[in-house]
Write a protein that holds these residues in place. Structure first.
Motif, mmCIF file in Angstrom:
data_model
loop_
_atom_site.group_PDB
_atom_site.id
_atom_site.type_symbol
_atom_site.label_atom_id
_atom_site.label_comp_id
_atom_site.label_asym_id
_atom_site.label_seq_id
_atom_site.Cartn_x
_atom_site.Cartn_y
_atom_site.Cartn_z
ATOM 1 N N VAL A 139 69.476 3.571 -8.411
ATOM 2 C CA VAL A 139 70.621 3.778 -9.303
ATOM 3 C C VAL A 139 71.411 2.494 -9.510
ATOM 4 C CG1 VAL A 139 72.793 5.034 -9.614
ATOM 5 C CG2 VAL A 139 70.806 6.213 -8.668
ATOM 6 N N GLY A 140 71.711 1.806 -8.406
ATOM 7 C CA GLY A 140 72.557 0.628 -8.505
ATOM 8 C C GLY A 140 71.876 -0.569 -9.152
ATOM 9 N N TYR A 141 70.627 -0.833 -8.768
ATOM 10 C CA TYR A 141 69.925 -2.002 -9.306
ATOM 11 C C TYR A 141 69.127 -1.671 -10.570
ATOM 12 C CZ TYR A 141 66.687 -5.907 -9.735
ATOM 13 O OH TYR A 141 65.954 -6.952 -10.229
ATOM 14 N N LYS A 142 68.195 -0.722 -10.442
ATOM 15 C CA LYS A 142 67.366 -0.395 -11.613
ATOM 16 C C LYS A 142 68.186 0.231 -12.731
ATOM 17 C CE LYS A 142 62.684 0.026 -9.794
ATOM 18 N NZ LYS A 142 61.479 0.882 -9.745
ATOM 19 N N GLY A 143 69.150 1.083 -12.356
ATOM 20 C CA GLY A 143 70.000 1.693 -13.371
ATOM 21 C C GLY A 143 70.815 0.653 -14.122
ATOM 22 N N THR A 144 71.388 -0.284 -13.394
ATOM 23 C CA THR A 144 72.161 -1.352 -14.037
ATOM 24 C C THR A 144 71.273 -2.210 -14.926
ATOM 25 O OG1 THR A 144 73.688 -1.399 -12.154
ATOM 26 C CG2 THR A 144 73.668 -3.314 -13.617
ATOM 27 N N HIS A 145 70.053 -2.489 -14.453
ATOM 28 C CA HIS A 145 69.113 -3.275 -15.259
ATOM 29 C C HIS A 145 68.731 -2.530 -16.532
ATOM 30 C CE1 HIS A 145 65.971 -6.188 -16.144
ATOM 31 N NE2 HIS A 145 65.115 -5.188 -16.288
ATOM 32 N N ALA A 146 68.520 -1.228 -16.426
ATOM 33 C CA ALA A 146 68.163 -0.436 -17.611
ATOM 34 C C ALA A 146 69.296 -0.400 -18.632
ATOM 35 C CB ALA A 146 67.780 0.985 -17.195
ATOM 36 N N MET A 147 70.530 -0.564 -18.164
ATOM 37 C CA MET A 147 71.684 -0.531 -19.062
ATOM 38 C C MET A 147 71.994 -1.887 -19.674
ATOM 39 S SD MET A 147 72.952 2.571 -19.118
ATOM 40 C CE MET A 147 74.636 2.334 -19.673
ATOM 41 N N SER A 148 71.230 -2.909 -19.319
ATOM 42 C CA SER A 148 71.558 -4.272 -19.750
ATOM 43 C C SER A 148 71.518 -4.462 -21.266
ATOM 44 C CB SER A 148 70.606 -5.271 -19.083
ATOM 45 O OG SER A 148 69.248 -4.988 -19.436
ATOM 46 N N ASN A 149 70.728 -3.640 -21.962
ATOM 47 C CA ASN A 149 70.636 -3.780 -23.410
ATOM 48 C C ASN A 149 71.558 -2.823 -24.155
ATOM 49 O OD1 ASN A 149 69.227 -1.488 -22.666
ATOM 50 N ND2 ASN A 149 67.600 -1.756 -24.202
ATOM 51 N N LYS A 150 72.433 -2.145 -23.414
ATOM 52 C CA LYS A 150 73.381 -1.232 -24.040
ATOM 53 C C LYS A 150 74.667 -1.977 -24.391
ATOM 54 C CE LYS A 150 70.543 2.177 -23.124
ATOM 55 N NZ LYS A 150 69.761 2.850 -24.166
ATOM 56 N N ASP A 151 75.533 -1.319 -25.145
ATOM 57 C CA ASP A 151 76.803 -1.936 -25.508
ATOM 58 C C ASP A 151 77.733 -1.994 -24.295
ATOM 59 O OD1 ASP A 151 78.924 0.541 -25.816
ATOM 60 O OD2 ASP A 151 76.844 1.114 -26.244
ATOM 61 N N ALA A 156 79.967 -0.399 -19.000
ATOM 62 C CA ALA A 156 81.151 -0.302 -18.143
ATOM 63 C C ALA A 156 81.314 1.112 -17.604
ATOM 64 C CB ALA A 156 82.393 -0.729 -18.927
ATOM 65 N N PHE A 157 81.037 2.090 -18.450
ATOM 66 C CA PHE A 157 81.160 3.488 -18.019
ATOM 67 C C PHE A 157 80.149 3.809 -16.929
ATOM 68 C CE2 PHE A 157 79.619 7.943 -18.865
ATOM 69 C CZ PHE A 157 80.612 8.551 -18.133
ATOM 70 N N PHE A 158 78.896 3.421 -17.145
ATOM 71 C CA PHE A 158 77.879 3.683 -16.130
ATOM 72 C C PHE A 158 78.189 2.935 -14.842
ATOM 73 C CE2 PHE A 158 73.996 2.376 -13.922
ATOM 74 C CZ PHE A 158 73.446 3.619 -13.626
ATOM 75 N N GLY A 159 78.627 1.689 -14.952
ATOM 76 C CA GLY A 159 78.951 0.916 -13.765
ATOM 77 C C GLY A 159 80.059 1.555 -12.950
ATOM 78 N N SER A 160 81.102 2.031 -13.629
ATOM 79 C CA SER A 160 82.223 2.668 -12.929
ATOM 80 C C SER A 160 81.798 3.983 -12.300
ATOM 81 C CB SER A 160 83.379 2.896 -13.912
ATOM 82 O OG SER A 160 83.841 1.682 -14.463
ATOM 83 N N LEU A 161 81.052 4.796 -13.051
ATOM 84 C CA LEU A 161 80.653 6.123 -12.557
ATOM 85 C C LEU A 161 79.660 6.008 -11.406
ATOM 86 C CD1 LEU A 161 81.065 9.149 -13.089
ATOM 87 C CD2 LEU A 161 79.054 9.077 -14.586
ATOM 88 N N SER A 162 78.696 5.109 -11.518
ATOM 89 C CA SER A 162 77.704 4.948 -10.450
ATOM 90 C C SER A 162 78.344 4.360 -9.196
ATOM 91 C CB SER A 162 76.548 4.067 -10.917
ATOM 92 O OG SER A 162 77.009 2.784 -11.295
ATOM 93 N N LEU A 163 79.267 3.395 -9.356
ATOM 94 C CA LEU A 163 79.959 2.825 -8.200
ATOM 95 C C LEU A 163 80.815 3.884 -7.508
ATOM 96 C CD1 LEU A 163 80.667 0.351 -6.491
ATOM 97 C CD2 LEU A 163 82.517 -0.140 -8.124
#
Length: 248
Positions: A139-151, A156-163
């Motif tokens: 979730v923390g690494y692969k999820g953040t990497h998968a979100m790299s091409n998003k706006d 920011a929303f995924f980063g806050s919610l996952s953290l």
């Protein structure tokens, strides 16, 4: 709430998935706490509370283990992770690994709680922690990497919610280690601690996800295929299509 979300467009069908998952999480959590409140889903487990200087057992105490809580977690936590994985846009293999790791974490935690030998219990606890580390990675690494091409707003929303989720989940093994592991606090304090964590990890998480996702309708990740449209005739498996019995 989940059933009231209309499904007359692809975007709304995708939105309803998050509503349904969140509704299932809160439903199972309610049933779990109803069982505990009514005295079900609990068993008394003996553990050694005193030893002589020579290592001989001098006192054995029974402690209530609410196994229904682990049943609840084995269902609700994979659903919570599914929310995060779908939000991040992880592939199916990563989602499967994340969910299986979560189930392993919960089951080994239950085995640790019910273990008759203290060393064996901490061994199961170690396996649960290893499984949790893999969840953090997925979730923390692969999820953040998968979100790299998003706006930026979606990232920011995924980063806050996952953290928020991972920090809360880190508190669970700490509570377990103090309560069921080391027996430093009584069962009442354990129940209160888990209740507060469950409210934050399930209730607050769910409302945050749904409210923010609704406001991000144009920037939220796309969920296509079966999740949004179900099984259609196009692309479905047709046994014997284009053949007749005479062809055999």
């Amino acid at each position: 709430m989940a059933m009231r979300v209309p499904v007359d467009s692809d975007q709304l069908q995708q939105k309803r998935l998050f509503h349904v998952i969140t509704a299932l999480v809160t439903t199972f959590a309610f049933l779990s706490y109803y069982a505990m409140a009514s005295g079900d889903g609990v068993t008394s487990h003996p553990y050694v509370s005193g030893r002589s200087k020579h290592g001989a057992v001098t006192e054995i105490v029974k402690r209530d283990i609410y196994w229904v809580r682990y049943v609840d977690w084995s269902i609700t936590t994979p659903l919570l992770l599914l929310d995060l994985c779908l939000l991040a846009g992880l592939n199916g293999a990563s989602i499967l690994v994340t969910v299986v790791s979560d189930v392993i974490m919960i089951l080994t935690g239950l085995f640790a709680a019910l273990s008759k030998d203290e060393a064996q219990g901490w061994g199961w606890y170690a396996f649960a922690c290893i499984a949790y580390l893999n969840i953090i990675y997925q979730v923390g690494y692969k999820g953040t990497h998968a979100m790299s091409n998003k706006d930026y707003k979606t990232r920011a929303f995924f980063g806050s919610l996952s953290l928020f989720t991972l920090l809360l989940w880190t508190a669970y093994p700490i509570v377990w280690g103090i309560a069921d592991g080391a027996h430093r606090v009584n069962v009442d304090a354990e129940i209160i601690a888990y209740a507060v964590l469950d409210i934050l990890a399930k209730g607050v998480f769910g409302f945050w996800l749904l409210l923010a996702h609704d406001s991000m309708a144009r920037t939220s990740p796309t969920i296509d295929g079966f999740w949004a449209h179900g099984i259609s005739h196009e692309g479905a498996l047709r046994v014997g299509e284009g053949r007749t019995l005479d062809d055999d």
